[in-house]
Design a protein around this motif. Structure first.
Motif, short mmCIF file in Angstrom:
data_model
loop_
_atom_site.label_atom_id
_atom_site.label_comp_id
_atom_site.label_asym_id
_atom_site.label_seq_id
_atom_site.Cartn_x
_atom_site.Cartn_y
_atom_site.Cartn_z
N SER A 148 0.82 -1.21 0.00
CA SER A 148 0.00 0.00 0.00
C SER A 148 0.86 1.26 0.00
CB SER A 148 -0.93 0.00 1.21
OG SER A 148 -0.20 -0.06 2.42
N LEU A 149 2.00 1.21 0.70
CA LEU A 149 2.91 2.36 0.71
C LEU A 149 3.57 2.54 -0.65
CD1 LEU A 149 4.59 2.06 4.24
CD2 LEU A 149 2.77 3.61 3.51
N GLU A 150 3.93 1.43 -1.28
CA GLU A 150 4.51 1.52 -2.62
C GLU A 150 3.51 2.14 -3.59
OE1 GLU A 150 7.68 -2.18 -2.85
OE2 GLU A 150 5.59 -2.55 -3.38
N ARG A 151 2.25 1.76 -3.49
CA ARG A 151 1.23 2.31 -4.38
C ARG A 151 1.00 3.79 -4.10
NH1 ARG A 151 -3.18 -2.70 -4.14
NH2 ARG A 151 -2.17 -4.01 -5.74
N ALA A 152 1.02 4.17 -2.83
CA ALA A 152 0.85 5.58 -2.48
C ALA A 152 2.00 6.41 -3.01
CB ALA A 152 0.74 5.74 -0.96
N ALA A 153 3.23 5.87 -2.90
CA ALA A 153 4.40 6.59 -3.41
C ALA A 153 4.32 6.75 -4.92
CB ALA A 153 5.69 5.85 -3.01
N ALA A 154 3.88 5.68 -5.61
CA ALA A 154 3.74 5.74 -7.06
C ALA A 154 2.69 6.77 -7.46
CB ALA A 154 3.37 4.36 -7.61
N MET A 155 1.63 6.87 -6.66
CA MET A 155 0.57 7.83 -6.93
C MET A 155 1.07 9.27 -6.79
SD MET A 155 -3.24 7.43 -5.38
CE MET A 155 -3.36 5.76 -6.01
N LEU A 156 1.85 9.52 -5.75
CA LEU A 156 2.40 10.86 -5.54
C LEU A 156 3.36 11.23 -6.67
CD1 LEU A 156 3.04 10.75 -1.69
CD2 LEU A 156 1.25 12.02 -2.89
N ILE A 191 -6.66 4.77 -1.51
CA ILE A 191 -5.34 5.38 -1.27
C ILE A 191 -5.44 6.90 -1.38
CG2 ILE A 191 -2.98 5.57 -2.14
CD1 ILE A 191 -3.26 2.66 -3.11
N LEU A 192 -6.15 7.38 -2.39
CA LEU A 192 -6.31 8.83 -2.57
C LEU A 192 -7.04 9.45 -1.38
CD1 LEU A 192 -7.25 8.95 -6.35
CD2 LEU A 192 -5.25 10.06 -5.32
N ARG A 193 -8.05 8.76 -0.87
CA ARG A 193 -8.80 9.29 0.27
C ARG A 193 -7.90 9.41 1.51
NH1 ARG A 193 -12.61 5.81 0.15
NH2 ARG A 193 -11.87 4.49 1.85
N ASP A 223 -10.27 18.87 -6.33
CA ASP A 223 -10.96 20.09 -6.70
C ASP A 223 -12.46 19.83 -6.90
OD1 ASP A 223 -11.26 18.89 -9.17
OD2 ASP A 223 -9.82 20.16 -10.21
N ALA A 224 -13.17 20.87 -7.31
CA ALA A 224 -14.62 20.76 -7.46
C ALA A 224 -15.04 19.76 -8.52
CB ALA A 224 -15.21 22.14 -7.78
N ALA A 225 -14.15 19.49 -9.48
CA ALA A 225 -14.46 18.54 -10.55
C ALA A 225 -13.97 17.13 -10.22
CB ALA A 225 -13.82 19.02 -11.86
N SER A 226 -13.63 16.90 -8.93
CA SER A 226 -13.16 15.58 -8.46
C SER A 226 -11.86 15.14 -9.11
CB SER A 226 -14.26 14.51 -8.67
OG SER A 226 -15.38 14.80 -7.87
N ARG A 227 -11.02 16.11 -9.45
CA ARG A 227 -9.67 15.81 -9.95
C ARG A 227 -8.68 16.02 -8.82
NH1 ARG A 227 -9.67 19.79 -14.95
NH2 ARG A 227 -10.43 21.06 -13.21
N TYR A 228 -7.57 15.30 -8.91
CA TYR A 228 -6.62 15.30 -7.80
C TYR A 228 -5.31 15.98 -8.19
CZ TYR A 228 -9.77 11.88 -5.72
OH TYR A 228 -10.88 11.25 -5.20
N GLN A 229 -4.69 16.60 -7.18
CA GLN A 229 -3.38 17.21 -7.34
C GLN A 229 -2.64 17.08 -6.02
OE1 GLN A 229 -4.05 21.33 -8.19
NE2 GLN A 229 -4.66 21.83 -6.11
N LEU A 230 -1.33 17.38 -6.03
CA LEU A 230 -0.55 17.30 -4.81
C LEU A 230 -1.04 18.34 -3.80
CD1 LEU A 230 3.10 16.83 -6.13
CD2 LEU A 230 1.51 15.09 -5.30
N GLY A 231 -0.95 17.99 -2.51
CA GLY A 231 -1.44 18.87 -1.46
C GLY A 231 -0.36 19.71 -0.81
N ALA A 232 -0.79 20.67 -0.01
CA ALA A 232 0.13 21.62 0.61
C ALA A 232 1.06 20.98 1.63
CB ALA A 232 -0.68 22.73 1.28
N GLU A 233 0.65 19.87 2.22
CA GLU A 233 1.49 19.23 3.24
C GLU A 233 2.81 18.76 2.65
OE1 GLU A 233 2.55 17.77 7.05
OE2 GLU A 233 1.14 19.27 6.31
N LEU A 234 2.78 18.33 1.38
CA LEU A 234 4.03 17.91 0.73
C LEU A 234 4.98 19.09 0.58
CD1 LEU A 234 2.96 15.41 -2.06
CD2 LEU A 234 4.33 14.93 -0.04
#
Length: 253
Positions: free
Chosen positions: A7-15, A44-46, A57-68
Motif C-alpha cells: 500500500s505504501l509503494e502504491r501511495a508513493a507511485a501515486m504521488l 489510497i487517494l482518500r 478540486d470541485a471537478a473531483s480531480r486530484y493534485q498534490l497537497g500543501a502538506e508535501l
C-alpha cells in the motif's frame, strides 16, 4: 527479511504520478496509469487527502497537497549545505547582479536546493526543486568532474544535445571534465539554453568530499565578454564555493 508494504509503494507511485503531470488527474486516469482497480486507487487517494498530501478540486480531480510542500521546505531548511550557503549566496547574487543556484546530485541530475533571484525588478521564477542535466550545465559538469558517483552516472546517460554547443561525445566530454578539475570551475555558454550562460564551482565538506556546487546564471551578454566568461564572475563564484566549504569544515584551500 521483511517485504515492502504494497500500500505504501502504491501511495508513493501515486504521488510521483501527480508530481510528474502538468494537470490535475481524475480517478480513472490515476487508476489506469498505475494498473489499479478504481476502488483501490480511491482508498489510497482518500487516505492521502486526509493527511494533506493530496487535494481534490470541485471537478473531483486530484493534485498534490500543501502538506508535501511543507515537508519539502522543511527538508531544505534543515539541509546543512543550504543552511551554510544562505548568506554567501545572497552576497554572491548582490555582488554579481545575477541569479545564483545551489545544486546537488540527485537521480542522475542536478537538484536545485537554493535559488537567489537576480537583484533587480525583473519577473523571475523560483527554481528550487527543479532538475538540471548533468552533462550540459555548469553545475552538472562540476559535480561530474569532482563526484565519482556523478561521473559514473553521466557516462551512462544518453547525453542529449540541447543546443548546437552541447558536448555529447564521450572523449570530448571527459576532456572537458579534466579541464574543469584543472581550473576548478565549469562553464555553460548556451549549451543548455540559448542566450543563457553560467559558471559554477564545487563545494566540499570536512572530508574534502564534493557535496554540491554553486553557480551564477544569466544572459550571455551580461555574463560573458567577447564570448568568454567574465573573469570577475569566475573569481566570485570560486570565492563563494570556498567560503561555503570552509563553513562545512573543509578548511582553507
Amino acid at each position: 527479511m521483511a517485504k515492502n508494504i504494497q500500500s505504501l509503494e502504491r501511495a508513493a507511485a501515486m504521488l510521483r504520478l501527480l508530481a510528474g503531470g502538468e494537470r490535475r488527474l481524475g480517478l480513472s486516469d490515476i487508476a489506469s496509469s498505475l494498473g489499479l482497480a478504481k476502488g483501490t486507487a480511491h482508498g489510497i487517494l482518500r487516505t492521502l487527502q486526509a493527511e494533506g498530501f493530496v487535494e481534490q478540486d470541485a471537478a473531483s480531480r486530484y493534485q498534490l497537497g500543501a502538506e508535501l510542500l511543507r515537508l519539502g521546505n522543511s527538508y531544505l531548511d534543515v539541509h546543512e549545505l543550504r543552511a551554510r550557503a544562505l548568506v554567501w549566496t545572497d552576497d554572491l547574487a548582490r555582488s554579481s547582479g545575477e541569479s545564483v543556484h545551489l545544486g546537488v546530485l540527485h537521480q542522475q541530475g542536478v537538484l536545485i536546493v537554493h535559488h537567489v533571484f537576480r537583484p533587480d525588478d525583473s519577473r523571475q521564477v523560483l527554481e528550487v526543486g527543479a532538475m538540471q542535466p548533468l552533462h550540459s550545465t555548469a553545475l552538472g559538469k562540476v559535480l561530474s568532474a569532482y563526484d565519482p558517483v556523478a561521473h559514473s552516472e553521466v557516462l551512462e546517460l544518453v547525453r542529449e544535445p540541447f543546443t548546437p554547443r552541447t558536448i555529447t561525445e564521450t572523449a570530448a566530454f571527459e576532456t572537458l571534465l579534466d579541464t574543469t578539475r584543472a581550473r576548478g570551475w565549469a562553464a555553460d555558454v548556451e549549451e543548455t539554453w540559448d542566450g543563457v550562460a553560467a559558471v559554477a564551482a564545487p563545494i566540499h565538506d570536512r572530508r574534502r568530499m564534493p557535496v554540491g556546487a554553486v553557480a551564477i546564471t544569466g544572459a550571455v551578454e551580461r555574463v560573458c565578454d567577447g564570448g568568454e566568461l567574465r573573469s570577475e564572475l569566475i573569481a566570485a563564484v570560486r570565492d563563494c564555493a570556498r567560503a561555503v566549504s570552509r563553513d562545512l569544515g573543509a578548511g582553507r584551500f
